[in-house]
Design an enzyme around this catalytic site. Structure first.
Site: not given
Ligand code: PGA
Length: 249
Positions: A9, A11, A95, A97, A167, A173, A213
């Site tokens: 992903n 982003k 997601h 976000e 998640e 992140g 992460s």
């Molecule tokens: P990250 O993001 O691996 O940077 O923690 C995962 C995600 O949001 O899908």
């Protein structure tokens, strides 16, 4: 045995030029890898070059979002039909976000899931608790609610292609990863909810990915859990070498 699904992903990162550069380096490194399924989800404007670059390879291309209507006056949105028209095969839905910054709700997730399935996309539905919910002991309740509402009114037959990503929001992140055991426990809750909605056979075959992460050095411990059927990778998927190390955990 469920074949694992490893999803990048990106982003809001990378231009079309940077997308091409990524695939030039990434595809040869994973060319002979058939143990797992690999999907890369770039921003919308990068999808055409990503599809072109990955054509005929073992890497599929997905979108990071999709609208629930077929078409209409929805400024700034992208429909499922537009995605399939350019040979995009997967779509991330709900997601955290999008839930956090763009008012995505359990109801819009449900509508998007239904539309994505109708168009033959493989949806990757994201669920997960925020830190306050985990600390208050509400993780299971949150996961049950998010799954129940996402799956509402959808038949097992229709949902066949769906995958779910667990998640935990506090792990995204942040460099904080859920332990393999924490993730496995959450996946069990999700699988039970899928069983209630779609039946045991469906739930047994459902792929539930972990995201938050995931890095080259923790991927193998996570993927060793029987309940974890793949990974949704943000930050560490931007670099072709790092993402390759995760794919080959
Ligand atoms: P990250 O993001 O691996 O940077 O923690 C995962 C995600 O949001 O899908």
């Amino acid at each position: 045995m469920r074949k694992k699904l490893i999803v990048a992903n990106w982003k809001m990162y990378k231009t079309p030029e940077q997308t091409t550069a990524f695939f030039d380096e990434f595809l040869p490194m994973v060319a002979s890898h058939d143990r797992d399924e690999i999907v890369v989800c770039p921003p919308f404007v990068d999808l055409p070059v990503a599809v072109e670059a990955a054509e005929g390879s073992n890497v599929a291309i997905g979108a990071q979002n999709v609208h629930w209507e077929k078409e209409g006056a929805f400024t700034g949105e992208i429909s499922a039909g537009m995605l399939t028209a350019i040979a995009v095969t997967h779509a991330i839905i709900g997601h955290s976000e999008r839930r956090q910054y763009f008012n995505e709700t359990d109801d819009t997730v449900n509508r998007k899931l239904e539309t994505a399935l109708e168009h033959g996309l493989t949806p990757i539905v994201c669920v997960g608790e925020v830190l306050e919910e985990r600390e208050a002991g509400l993780t299971e309740d949150v996961l049950r609610r998010q799954c129940m509402r996402a799956f509402n009114g959808i038949s097992a037959k229709k949902a066949a292609k769906m995958a779910v990503a667990y998640e935990p929001v506090w792990a995204i992140g942040t460099g904080k990863t859920a332990t393999p055991q924490m993730a496995a426990d959450a996946h069990t809750v999700i699988r039970l909810e899928a069983e209630k909605a779609f039946g045991k056979e469906f739930a047994d075959g459902l792929r539930i990915l972990y995201g938050g992460s995931v890095k080259p050095d923790n991927a193998s411990a996570l993927m060793a859990e029987e309940e974890i059927d793949g990974a949704l990778v943000g930050g560490a998927s931007l670099d072709p070498k790092n993402f390759t190390r995760i794919v080959k955990y």
